[in-house]
Motif scaffolding. Structure first.
Motif, PDB file in Angstrom:
ATOM      1  N   ASN A 177       0.826  -1.213   0.000  1.00 50.22           N
ATOM      2  CA  ASN A 177       0.000   0.000   0.000  1.00 50.22           C
ATOM      3  C   ASN A 177       0.862   1.266   0.000  1.00 50.22           C
ATOM      4  OD1 ASN A 177      -2.368  -1.488   0.007  1.00 50.22           O
ATOM      5  ND2 ASN A 177      -2.571  -1.451   2.227  1.00 50.22           N
ATOM      6  N   SER A 181      -0.260   2.890  -5.129  1.00 53.10           N
ATOM      7  CA  SER A 181      -1.500   3.539  -4.700  1.00 53.10           C
ATOM      8  C   SER A 181      -2.700   2.633  -4.899  1.00 53.10           C
ATOM      9  CB  SER A 181      -1.709   4.838  -5.479  1.00 53.10           C
ATOM     10  OG  SER A 181      -2.025   4.560  -6.833  1.00 53.10           O
ATOM     11  N   LYS A 182      -3.770   2.888  -4.155  1.00 59.87           N
ATOM     12  CA  LYS A 182      -5.008   2.096  -4.266  1.00 59.87           C
ATOM     13  C   LYS A 182      -5.559   2.163  -5.693  1.00 59.87           C
ATOM     14  CE  LYS A 182      -5.760   0.620   0.012  1.00 59.87           C
ATOM     15  NZ  LYS A 182      -5.937  -0.817   0.341  1.00 59.87           N
ATOM     16  N   LYS A 183      -5.464   3.341  -6.307  1.00 58.51           N
ATOM     17  CA  LYS A 183      -5.965   3.510  -7.666  1.00 58.51           C
ATOM     18  C   LYS A 183      -5.188   2.635  -8.638  1.00 58.51           C
ATOM     19  CE  LYS A 183      -6.762   7.010 -11.245  1.00 58.51           C
ATOM     20  NZ  LYS A 183      -6.620   8.454 -11.605  1.00 58.51           N
ATOM     21  N   ASP A 184      -3.865   2.635  -8.509  1.00 57.85           N
ATOM     22  CA  ASP A 184      -3.031   1.807  -9.382  1.00 57.85           C
ATOM     23  C   ASP A 184      -3.245   0.321  -9.108  1.00 57.85           C
ATOM     24  OD1 ASP A 184      -1.976   4.000 -10.653  1.00 57.85           O
ATOM     25  OD2 ASP A 184      -0.131   4.056  -9.469  1.00 57.85           O
ATOM     26  N   GLN A 185      -3.482  -0.023  -7.852  1.00 61.50           N
ATOM     27  CA  GLN A 185      -3.744  -1.424  -7.511  1.00 61.50           C
ATOM     28  C   GLN A 185      -4.974  -1.944  -8.242  1.00 61.50           C
ATOM     29  OE1 GLN A 185      -3.810  -2.302  -3.272  1.00 61.50           O
ATOM     30  NE2 GLN A 185      -2.187  -0.830  -2.868  1.00 61.50           N
ATOM     31  N   LYS A 186      -6.030  -1.157  -8.254  1.00 65.31           N
ATOM     32  CA  LYS A 186      -7.271  -1.558  -8.935  1.00 65.31           C
ATOM     33  C   LYS A 186      -7.039  -1.721 -10.434  1.00 65.31           C
ATOM     34  CE  LYS A 186     -10.552   0.463  -5.657  1.00 65.31           C
ATOM     35  NZ  LYS A 186     -11.635   1.453  -5.470  1.00 65.31           N
ATOM     36  N   SER A 187      -6.269  -0.802 -10.997  1.00 64.78           N
ATOM     37  CA  SER A 187      -5.982  -0.839 -12.430  1.00 64.78           C
ATOM     38  C   SER A 187      -5.154  -2.068 -12.791  1.00 64.78           C
ATOM     39  CB  SER A 187      -5.238   0.437 -12.835  1.00 64.78           C
ATOM     40  OG  SER A 187      -4.877   0.386 -14.189  1.00 64.78           O
TER      41      SER A 187
END
Length: 309
Positions: A177, A181-187
């Motif tokens: 984490n 980033s959380k956004k990049d993780q989702k992507s």
């Protein structure tokens, strides 16, 4: 006899993760062509009980990665059978396995940057293991200009972090984490693992689907009940998706220290036909069905990890 070959990441280079270890898809095709000229392959639809000892190659793919669907389509065109071993947790929890979080971290940063991250999270490196023959002191390892290769440093640091994860699962999660980033993780996640729809597509292509544990844990470090839960969940998830019995299993990490008598006892109760290990030996009639040996793809021509020129 047959030679079973193990694959993991088969993809193209990404500048976002310049240090990521993978086999280039073009090299996979070259290796496929090269192997085909020697012994040939076990084909789609072949019965393994009747064909594994006929001096052929059998290809296996671990970790349920999204790129394996592209690989399966290529194999189908060549009428080559592949066994795809898929872990359960990413399907059920929609989250990365800890081992893949580690791969993504190490794919993004150099060894020197990883050392700084270790310091931030107060991770002590155990240099008493004498992992490298080229140095004995911590200062030599930390020095940027030393004889230890970047790859050797990464192997050592990655092993350290993976061992720590087996003891404290929150540590890798916190580092992941921090690094991504959380956004990049989702992507990244969207294109990282096979979806249930993809798994069904693999099955329709004539490929074999096998289980690979639920959370990609070192099974031998778990007690009987925890192992049983992990293995059962893994098999049941795939069985529900495909509406068929799962007959094949692959030990996470592989090697004889990663499973034990309890593991095999559980697999027998689950009526698993073959369990695959990691060992550079041919698969013969004398091989134990609960630790079928597999070579790593890098032991054969065109199987080396991709390097930037």
């Amino acid at each position: 006899m047959s030679r079973v070959i193990m694959y993991h990441y088969i993809r193209k280079f990404s500048a976002v993760r310049p240090y990521f270890n993978f086999l280039n898809f073009e090299d996979f095709k070259k290796q496929n062509k090269y192997l085909g000229k020697t012994n040939g392959f076990i084909k789609v639809g072949d019965n393994l009980d009747q064909n594994y000892y006929k001096n052929k190659f059998l290809l296996t793919f671990d970790d349920g990665l999204k790129e394996h669907l592209k690989v399966a389509k290529y194999l189908k065109q060549k009428n080559i059978l592949g066994i795809f071993f898929i872990p359960g947790m990413p399907i059920e929890k929609s989250d990365f396995l800890p081992i893949h979080k580690i791969h993504l971290i190490f794919g993004k940063y150099s060894s020197q940057e990883i050392i700084e991250i270790f310091k931030k999270f107060k991770i002590k490196i155990n240099f008493k293991k004498n992992f490298f023959s080229t140095f004995t002191k911590q200062e030599q390892f930390l020095e940027k200009k030393n004889k230890t290769s970047e790859n050797d440093k990464k192997i050592y640091l990655k092993t350290e972090l993976n061992n720590l994860d087996q003891k404290d699962s929150k540590l890798v999660k916190n580092i992941f984490n921090y690094c991504i980033s959380k956004k990049d993780q989702k992507s990244i996640f969207k294109n990282f693992y096979l979806s249930p729809k993809d798994i069904i597509a693999l099955d329709k292509l004539g490929m074999i689907i096998g289980a690979h544990g639920y959370g990609h844990r070192v099974l031998s470090k778990l007690n009987y009940n925890t192992q049983q839960k992990d293995i059962s969940r893994s098999i049941n998830i795939l069985s529900r998706i495909l509406d068929k019995k799962i007959k094949y299993f692959c030990y996470p990490y592989g090697g004889f220290k990663t499973f034990n008598k309890n593991t095999m006892m559980i697999l027998k109760k689950k009526k698993i036909t073959y369990s695959f290990n990691v060992e550079s030996k041919d698969w013969t009639k004398k091989s134990n069905t609960f630790y079928v040996p597999r070579y790593d793809c890098n032991e054969f021509k065109y199987g080396k990890i991709f390097k930037i020129n």
